[in-house]
Design a protein around this motif. Structure first.
Motif, PDB file in Angstrom:
ATOM      1  N   LEU A 224      33.722  35.718  64.596  1.00  0.00           N
ATOM      2  CA  LEU A 224      33.318  35.267  63.260  1.00  0.00           C
ATOM      3  C   LEU A 224      34.431  35.599  62.282  1.00  0.00           C
ATOM      4  O   LEU A 224      34.901  36.740  62.215  1.00  0.00           O
ATOM      5  N   HIS A 225      34.874  34.600  61.548  1.00  0.00           N
ATOM      6  CA  HIS A 225      35.794  34.839  60.433  1.00  0.00           C
ATOM      7  C   HIS A 225      34.922  34.968  59.180  1.00  0.00           C
ATOM      8  O   HIS A 225      34.279  34.009  58.750  1.00  0.00           O
ATOM      9  N   PHE A 226      34.913  36.160  58.607  1.00  0.00           N
ATOM     10  CA  PHE A 226      34.028  36.456  57.476  1.00  0.00           C
ATOM     11  C   PHE A 226      34.872  36.683  56.230  1.00  0.00           C
ATOM     12  O   PHE A 226      35.771  37.526  56.211  1.00  0.00           O
ATOM     13  N   GLU A 227      34.555  35.897  55.161  1.00  0.00           N
ATOM     14  CA  GLU A 227      35.292  36.007  53.900  1.00  0.00           C
ATOM     15  C   GLU A 227      34.356  36.317  52.746  1.00  0.00           C
ATOM     16  O   GLU A 227      33.210  35.863  52.735  1.00  0.00           O
ATOM     17  N   VAL A 228      34.886  37.048  51.784  1.00  0.00           N
ATOM     18  CA  VAL A 228      34.206  37.238  50.497  1.00  0.00           C
ATOM     19  C   VAL A 228      35.210  36.876  49.411  1.00  0.00           C
ATOM     20  O   VAL A 228      36.345  37.362  49.425  1.00  0.00           O
ATOM     21  N   ARG A 229      34.790  35.994  48.500  1.00  0.00           N
ATOM     22  CA  ARG A 229      35.668  35.632  47.383  1.00  0.00           C
ATOM     23  C   ARG A 229      34.946  35.905  46.058  1.00  0.00           C
ATOM     24  O   ARG A 229      33.738  35.706  45.954  1.00  0.00           O
ATOM     25  N   ILE A 230      35.741  36.351  45.123  1.00  0.00           N
ATOM     26  CA  ILE A 230      35.216  36.614  43.780  1.00  0.00           C
ATOM     27  C   ILE A 230      35.950  35.683  42.827  1.00  0.00           C
ATOM     28  O   ILE A 230      37.162  35.794  42.645  1.00  0.00           O
ATOM     29  N   LYS A 231      35.193  34.720  42.282  1.00  0.00           N
ATOM     30  CA  LYS A 231      35.767  33.682  41.424  1.00  0.00           C
ATOM     31  C   LYS A 231      36.938  32.995  42.115  1.00  0.00           C
ATOM     32  O   LYS A 231      37.985  32.743  41.516  1.00  0.00           O
ATOM     33  N   GLY A 232      36.775  32.744  43.411  1.00  0.00           N
ATOM     34  CA  GLY A 232      37.771  32.009  44.186  1.00  0.00           C
ATOM     35  C   GLY A 232      38.853  32.858  44.806  1.00  0.00           C
ATOM     36  O   GLY A 232      39.574  32.394  45.678  1.00  0.00           O
ATOM     37  N   GLU A 233      38.987  34.117  44.395  1.00  0.00           N
ATOM     38  CA  GLU A 233      40.035  34.990  44.921  1.00  0.00           C
ATOM     39  C   GLU A 233      39.491  35.784  46.109  1.00  0.00           C
ATOM     40  O   GLU A 233      38.418  36.405  46.024  1.00  0.00           O
ATOM     41  N   SER A 234      40.232  35.770  47.207  1.00  0.00           N
ATOM     42  CA  SER A 234      39.778  36.502  48.400  1.00  0.00           C
ATOM     43  C   SER A 234      39.899  38.003  48.185  1.00  0.00           C
ATOM     44  O   SER A 234      40.750  38.485  47.421  1.00  0.00           O
TER      45      SER A 234
END
Length: 377
Positions: A359-369
């Motif tokens: 699993l590739h898991f991402e979190v972005r805040i206002k588009g920024e990783s």
């Protein structure tokens, strides 16, 4: 998991709330998604070409290794043939020298005998009269005559022996010359075999170098497409993200029981392009089919094939926070679904640009990783 509204209802509601701004955004979103899909197709084609080139390169490398082994064997064989040939040449030289020595010895003996016979012939009976007058008695005369006859017989025997020895050496020389010629033939064959292997290895190396250049060109294409894909993905996020209401927080680990990290967030050497790039998420190895859980409450804003991410899901948690779940084998939600933390959103796999099930898991805040693991420490 409950469904708050479908995609059409969502767009209609948003249109009523936002007036004339939304149609523009909807058009931009449609164009961005279309462009993303075109990039996806090109990316898959490039990856297919890369796979073919890599497969060919592996075959060439194995063939070069095999040829290198064969060349080593051929070189050893050639060295052995060279040694055998040198020994055969040396044996022939020695035999020819021995033959020359015997020929000279036979010629000298023949000359001595010729002179003796000539003298006896020229002197003729006078010699016998001299022997008779010089002899003390008849017995002494007979003895003297027998001496001369034996001397001549001995010379003849020596000539015969030397002749036999010469004939023996001539025969041995012929045998040795045949061995030398055979050794020369085997040496020439070994040289030819090695030369052919060297030529094949050179051809394979040229083909491998050409293959590597083609791979490098495709790597650059993939890298550029990945950058374009990321830019479009960011545009899609901004066009679709609902940052007005916070639906929940990021608090639930998406793969319970699978805590190994194969590739952390941050700069790395890309496993496909082999170049340094920012890894915008964390890779969590998991068997194909493992349940992938929503990291928090939110709304599914994308559930489809997503270029390099393969089958992917993006959940908007509000407040500018989004999570992405990539490379899934199958999806369990669709756009517009409202999910709660812990709901199944997909099943782990290895789709898109992936080297194995995870699993590739991402979190972005206002588009920024950002590093997604910070939310679970």
């Amino acid at each position: 998991m409950t469904k708050k509204r479908g995609a059409i209802a969502f767009l209609l509601t948003t249109v009523l709330l936002a007036g004339s701004v939304i149609p523009l955004q909807a058009g931009e979103l449609e164009d961005a998604i279309k462009e993303q899909r075109e990039l996806q197709k090109k990316g898959e084609q490039a990856r297919s070409q890369l796979n073919n080139l890599t497969h060919t390169a592996d075959k060439l490398q194995n063939q070069i290794k095999s040829l290198a082994t064969q060349i080593t064997v051929a070189t050893n064989s050639l060295n052995e043939k060279q040694v055998a040939y040198n020994q055969a040449v040396e044996a022939v030289n020695q035999s020819e020298q021995e033959l020359k020595k015997r020929e000279e010895e036979l010629a000298n003996r023949q000359e001595v005998l010729r002179k003796r016979v000539k003298e006896i012939y020229q002197v003729g009976q006078v010699s016998y009269l001299e022997i008779l007058f010089e002899a003390e008695d008849l017995s002494d005369f007979i003895t003297r005559v027998e001496y001369f006859n034996r001397l001549i017989d001995n010379d003849q025997k020596i000539l015969t022996d030397i002749g036999l020895e010469k004939a023996r050496i001539e025969e041995e020389t012929k045998v040795l010359q045949a061995h030398r010629d055979e050794a020369a033939k085997l040496k020439a064959e070994a040289e030819k075999a090695k030369a052919e292997l060297d030529a094949k290895k050179k051809e394979h190396q040229v083909a491998l170098d050409t293959n590597k250049k083609a791979q490098s060109d495709i790597f650059e294409q993939i890298e550029q497409m990945e950058a374009d894909s990321n830019a479009i993905a960011e545009k899609i996020r901004k066009l679709t993200a609902n940052s007005g209401v916070v639906h929940g927080t990021i608090s639930t680990y998406p793969l319970p029981g699978c805590y190994e990290i194969s590739d952390a967030y941050g700069w790395r050497i890309h496993p496909i392009t082999k170049k340094k790039s920012l890894h915008t998420g964390t890779d969590l190895p998991a068997p194909t089919g493992t349940k992938v859980l929503a990291a928090g409450n939110g709304e599914v804003i994308m559930a489809d094939w997503y270029g390099a991410y393969g089958n992917a899901v993006i959940v908007d948690h509000g407040g500018g926070y989004t999570t992405l779940y990539g490379h899934n084998s199958k999806l369990a939600v669709k756009v517009g679904d409202m999910v709660k933390a812990g709901d199944v959103v997909a099943y782990a796999g290895s789709t898109g640009w992936s080297t194995g099930p995870h699993l590739h898991f991402e979190v972005r805040i206002k588009g920024e990783s950002t590093d997604p693991m910070q939310f679970f420490r």
